[in-house]
Design an enzyme around this catalytic site. Structure first.
Site, mmCIF file in Angstrom:
data_model
loop_
_atom_site.group_PDB
_atom_site.id
_atom_site.type_symbol
_atom_site.label_atom_id
_atom_site.label_comp_id
_atom_site.label_asym_id
_atom_site.label_seq_id
_atom_site.Cartn_x
_atom_site.Cartn_y
_atom_site.Cartn_z
ATOM 1 N N THR A 15 0.812 -1.223 0.000
ATOM 2 C CA THR A 15 0.000 0.000 0.000
ATOM 3 C C THR A 15 0.840 1.264 0.000
ATOM 4 O O THR A 15 0.476 2.258 -0.631
ATOM 5 C CB THR A 15 -0.933 -0.010 1.234
ATOM 6 O OG1 THR A 15 -1.751 -1.178 1.186
ATOM 7 C CG2 THR A 15 -1.822 1.214 1.262
ATOM 8 N N ASP A 59 1.933 -7.805 -4.136
ATOM 9 C CA ASP A 59 1.157 -7.750 -2.905
ATOM 10 C C ASP A 59 1.842 -8.657 -1.894
ATOM 11 O O ASP A 59 2.320 -9.741 -2.246
ATOM 12 C CB ASP A 59 -0.265 -8.239 -3.176
ATOM 13 C CG ASP A 59 -1.176 -8.041 -1.978
ATOM 14 O OD1 ASP A 59 -1.033 -8.820 -1.002
ATOM 15 O OD2 ASP A 59 -2.017 -7.143 -2.007
ATOM 16 N N SER A 60 1.871 -8.249 -0.639
ATOM 17 C CA SER A 60 2.618 -9.039 0.349
ATOM 18 C C SER A 60 2.007 -10.425 0.570
ATOM 19 O O SER A 60 2.689 -11.334 1.050
ATOM 20 C CB SER A 60 2.729 -8.288 1.674
ATOM 21 O OG SER A 60 1.495 -8.224 2.347
#
Length: 342
Positions: A15, A59-60
């Site tokens: 993010t 994205d993690s």
């Protein structure tokens, strides 16, 4: 500062790397190559800041040991040219990645600070700017020409934690992370306060070394009331499984039903490493304190102490990848290697 400190930002995704385009209300990627232009407050730190990004930010939730190796390799490649590193990462698996890096980076003599945010960097109420600015400030701290922080840390919402002591506690609050069993290394308020007595000290003159061989043949099994024999035996008999984290109750307690103890004993005899970790957010395993953990202690299950599940699973991958002998495995796991357990 007497001399300009060089900091490298490593952007992996998450993010914090998104900025809102207000005309269209669409999120787009933030250009960290122009970070000082877009966040002019950074000039007050007196640092020279460069950045490098994953070719395809992820994205993690998609993070895996291959990505951990990529981060470690970037640090290894640039280690001699920078005084500190700031790794930007999605919050969901940040504790896993940061814990893994703490084991992979042996004899680390410089700060590697993980941070991220709950809101995009361009959002009106974002936490991204403060997290990024303070993470860079922490990575740039020096005394007598030596870095103040010489370990992998995780900075989020005014607190710097030892990375391998952290866990994500909240999906909505800015204070997303906690370190239940170890105090904060630093706190940011009106002043930046460093709790020096808790900082990890690297042994002087030992050479920095990066470990890239991780073995992911591991699993986690959380005990719950009513867990079936088929479930336990199914997990224990997974093909290729080398190590299992058993998340037990309270201070390391488990049911004493004969089928459960026999299944665990058989698995141990076949060479499976089993680690007892409490499923409580805080506190420690103390096998033998209660009757319900005595049998686990007697069968020589590994005592996880107050290690987090995130640190335990990544430590297992690191030790298995390092080809630690079966005879020494229990002793080495129960020994703090990077301050991950008391």
């Amino acid at each position: 500062m007497n001399e300009k400190v060089n900091i490298l930002i490593i952007y992996t995704g998450g993010t914090i790397g998104m900025v809102k385009e207000y005309q269209s209300d669409v999120l787009k990627a933030f250009d960290f190559r122009k970070v000082v232009e877009q966040i002019p407050e950074l000039r007050q730190l007196g640092c020279h800041i460069d950045s490098v990004s994953f070719k395809k930010p992820i994205d993690s939730s998609e993070m895996n040991p291959g990505h951990w190796t990529a981060i470690a390799t970037l640090i290894e490649t640039h280690y001699d040219n920078y005084d500190g590193f700031v790794v930007l990462h999605g919050s969901d698996t940040m504790s896993y990645t940061a814990s893994a890096l703490s084991f992979m980076l042996e004899n680390l003599g410089k700060p590697v600070i993980f941070t991220g945010s709950q809101l995009p960097i361009g959002d009106l109420r974002t936490d991204a700017k403060e997290n990024l600015i303070t993470a860079i400030q922490l990575a740039s701290l020096k005394e007598n020409n030596k870095p103040v922080i010489q370990e992998v840390g995780l900075y989020f919402e005014y607190k710097l934690y030892r990375a391998n002591r952290t866990t994500k506690l909240n999906a909505e609050h800015f204070q997303a992370f906690g370190s239940p069993n170890f105090p904060a290394l630093a706190e940011s308020g009106v002043h930046l306060r460093i709790n020096r007595e808790y900082l990890w000290q690297t042994t002087p003159r030992k050479k920095f070394k990066v470990h890239k061989d991780l073995d992911a043949n591991v699993a986690i099994l959380k005990l719950f009331p009513g867990m079936s024999r088929n479930l336990l035996e199914g997990v224990l008999n997974i093909s290729g499984l080398k190590a299992l984290i058993l998340e037990t109750y309270g201070a390391g307690n488990a049911p004493t039903e004969a089928w459960m103890l026999k299944a665990l004993k058989r698995a141990l005899e076949k060479g499976l490493h089993v680690v007892n970790v409490t499923q409580c957010p805080g506190g420690s395993v103390m096998m033998g304190r209660y009757k319900t953990s005595l049998a686990l202690r007697e069968m020589q299950i590994i005592d996880g102490g107050d290690i987090t599940t995130e640190a335990a699973i990544t430590k297992l991958m690191y030790l298995l990848g390092s080809k630690v002998s079966r005879k020494a495995f229990k002793t080495i796991f129960e020994t703090p290697l990077r301050g991950e357990m008391s």
